[in-house]
Design an enzyme around this catalytic site. Structure first.
Site: not given
Length: 356
Positions: A178-179, A205, A297, A300
């Protein structure tokens, strides 16, 4: 101490709205504003903000150039605002490559409405970005090299002999992030050779408008082929399928192995979701998946990793010192699911070695 924010945008309206939203939260303190990139670079030097919100299209010095200069002079977490278009995606990826931590869509209609949801999302994202590490020269640590041996299993018999879990040959590599993920994925995938012997599935994401541009960028710089997944795409050695934004990607064992692309369920926080892809892979390739949970973050990937572990597959996580945000890998580690903790610089070469 409140988080110090510098707001950078050439739109007076957008600047004022961000200042109003941030100033209303006691956890944030707006220490200044700037209406062009050059002014932003100077004010980062003078004001030492904890986080910068940055537009990309500005006079004097554009947002990408401003991010690049900030990272050279005084590395500071930057949250980019960008349009949800193909061009906006391209520019955002350039900004991430220049050193920005994360991005949010720049939607004048949403920001102009007095929406509690929008305000909360903005504030939460700024607080998260402010906690990230930027500009560091990550080096492997002793912990990075720590190997967690596969757990033994008990074989039935008179003496209950304990033997190591049998390791099956890897048939699929699955990566979730993600991030901080776009640059992390780039670092990993560029290490894989053209003749990589197994297929890959990637979950990042990212909004729907961005994943196609991101897949194209990876495909242009990697030796393996990378494409945004389409429903029915076959799982092919040396090809990485990137889950499309706003939808879910499931692994299907039919037709020799393929992916199914489904509309995102509104009840799920993440679209695409690492848990969904990992969970489906555990059923189709029990014991034969090498999975990696990288920077991001939230949690998931944890539930999907549990399903993979229960089927006998391997679960690796990116080391804390090489993550932009350690949330997703940490969730896997705390659940006791990580077989190995690996520095970002070594994940690509370790994958190549593992698949043989």
């Amino acid at each position: 101490m409140p988080v110090k924010v510098l707001v950078v945008d050439d739109s007076g309206f957008f600047r004022r709205r961000l200042v109003e939203i941030f100033s209303a939260d006691p956890r944030l303190q707006v220490v200044g504003t700037a209406n062009n990139g050059r002014e932003a670079v100077d004010k980062v030097q003078a004001l030492s903000p904890d986080v910068v919100t940055m537009d990309y299209e500005m006079p004097v010095l554009d947002g990408i150039s401003a991010v690049s200069e900030i990272m050279k002079r005084k590395p500071t977490p930057v949250l980019m605002f960008s349009s949800l278009t193909h061009e906006g995606a391209r520019v955002t990826l350039d900004a991430l490559e220049a050193g920005a931590v994360d991005f949010m869509p720049k939607n004048f209609e949403d920001i102009s409405r007095d929406s509690a949801v929008v305000k909360r999302a903005l504030v939460d994202r700024v607080l998260t970005v402010a906690r990230t590490r930027v500009g560091a020269s990550f080096k492997p640590t002793a912990r990075t090299a720590t190997k967690v041996e596969p757990r033994p299993i008990v074989v039935s018999g008179d003496r209950g002999v304990i033997i190591p879990r049998a390791r099956k040959k890897v048939s699929l590599v699955a990566i979730g992030t993600s991030t901080g993920g776009p640059m992390a994925l780039q670092a990993v995938l560029t290490r894989l050779p053209k003749d990589f012997p197994v297929p890959l599935v990637l979950v990042q994401h990212m909004p729907a408008a961005f994943t196609h541009a991101f897949a194209d960028r990876l495909n242009n710089i990697c030796q393996i082929k990378v494409k945004e997944a389409e429903d029915g795409d076959k799982l092919t050695p040396g090809v990485a399928l990137l889950a499309p934004g706003g939808k879910q990607m499931m692994v299907d064992s039919r037709n020799g192995g393929c992916v199914r692309i489904l509309e995102g369920d509104e009840r799920l926080n993440y679209k695409p979701s690492v848990d969904i892809t990992f969970g489906s892979a555990s059923k189709c390739y029990p014991g034969k998946v090498l999975s990696v949970v990288m920077t991001g973050m939230g949690a998931d990937g944890r539930d999907g990793a549990r399903m993979l572990k229960n089927s006998g597959s391997r679960v690796w996580i990116q080391s804390e010192d090489s993550c932009v945000i350690y949330g997703m890998p940490q969730a896997v580690e705390k659940a006791g699911l990580a077989d190995d903790v690996i520095h970002l610089d070594h994940i690509g070469e370790r994958i190549v070695k593992e698949v043989g």
